[in-house]
Design an enzyme around this catalytic site. Structure first.
Site, PDB file in Angstrom:
ATOM      1  CB  CYS A  42      -0.797   0.018   1.176  1.00  0.00           C
ATOM      2  SG  CYS A  42      -2.189   1.460   1.241  1.00  0.00           S
ATOM      3  CG  ASP A  44      -0.592   3.912   5.302  1.00  0.00           C
ATOM      4  OD1 ASP A  44      -0.020   4.215   6.132  1.00  0.00           O
ATOM      5  OD2 ASP A  44      -1.779   4.032   5.605  1.00  0.00           O
ATOM      6  NE  ARG A  46      -0.713   4.827   8.671  1.00  0.00           N
ATOM      7  CZ  ARG A  46      -1.959   4.532   8.959  1.00  0.00           C
ATOM      8  NH1 ARG A  46      -2.521   4.819  10.376  1.00  0.00           N
ATOM      9  NH2 ARG A  46      -2.852   4.246   8.073  1.00  0.00           N
ATOM     10  CG  HIS A  98      -1.525  -1.083   5.894  1.00  0.00           C
ATOM     11  ND1 HIS A  98      -2.162  -0.042   6.605  1.00  0.00           N
ATOM     12  CD2 HIS A  98      -1.997  -0.738   4.429  1.00  0.00           C
ATOM     13  CE1 HIS A  98      -2.724   0.744   5.875  1.00  0.00           C
ATOM     14  NE2 HIS A  98      -2.431   0.332   4.656  1.00  0.00           N
ATOM     15  CB  CYS A 101      -5.617  -0.504   4.710  1.00  0.00           C
ATOM     16  SG  CYS A 101      -5.477   0.055   3.000  1.00  0.00           S
TER      17      CYS A 101
HETATM   18 CO    CO Z   1      -3.493   1.190   3.043  1.00  0.00          CO
END
Ligand code: CO
Length: 212
Positions: A42, A44, A46, A98, A101
């Site tokens: 992803c 993302d 993090r 994750h 998400c």
């Molecule tokens: Co995500």
């Protein structure tokens, strides 16, 4: 100082640190790229692939998009997959989702966000496929967590449905494809144990005839 200037300063500091550890660090990397892993994760912020797996530059070929999707008409994903499997000859392709998400969460909801709604729809399709299982889970947080896992599993199957992966399996019995979920609450990666390296679990309609 502007925030982006800070990044450039940190880059200089990182180079100094790497050279102190190994003065040939960049010379070695400049000559060859031979990673053993393709990571589909992803976007993302993090979930940085190298950092959470303790891998160094040169070890992981990376593709990231919203909610770690394997969309079979996505030329970007297909190009990354073809190049890493057939040219770099990676032996492992990892789809890593994750918990928490935002893309998957949006797919459970009804809010219009914008252009991204069209991307999210691929995730809604996964929800519909597993609607019975998901709606039996009354706790919404647990339902979301399970949806995140099922989404990863479907992306692993979607990789297996591509001619790129099926031809590589036929030719060299690799790559293994894996489904993982990263837990942003504790940093741990969970293996969903859906790894495969042949088409034995593939529904017949997706199986291509063997090439001569
Ligand atoms: Co995500």
């Amino acid at each position: 100082m502007k925030t982006y200037q800070q990044l450039l300063l940190q880059n200089r500091a990182w180079v100094q640190q790497k050279l102190q550890e190994d003065k040939d660090f960049f010379n070695k990397l400049a000559n060859v790229q031979k990673p053993d892993f393709l990571w589909i994760g992803c976007s993302d912020s993090r979930v940085p692939a190298n950092e959470i797996t303790g891998t160094a530059p040169g070890e992981v070929f990376v593709h990231r998009n919203i909610a770690n999707m394997v969309v079979h008409s996505d030329m970007n994903m297909l190009s990354v997959l073809d190049y890493s499997v057939n040219v770099l000859e990676v032996n492992n392709v990892i789809v890593c989702g994750h918990y928490g998400c935002g893309g998957v969460r949006a797919a459970m909801g009804h809010q219009q966000i914008g252009l991204i709604d069209n991307w999210i729809r691929h995730i809604k399709d996964v929800y519909r496929m597993h609607q019975d299982e998901l709606e039996k889970i009354e706790d919404m947080k647990q339902r979301e967590d399970r949806f995140i896992e099922l989404n990863v599993i479907e992306q692993v199957y979607d990789l297996g449905k591509t001619s790129i992966i099926q031809n590589a399996w036929q030719k060299r019995g690799r790559p293994y494809i894996h489904g993982w979920v990263y837990d942003i609450r504790n940093g741990l990666i969970k293996d969903l144990n859906v790894s495969m390296h042949d088409d034995s679990e593939m529904p017949d309609v997706y199986r291509f005839e063997r090439r001569k």
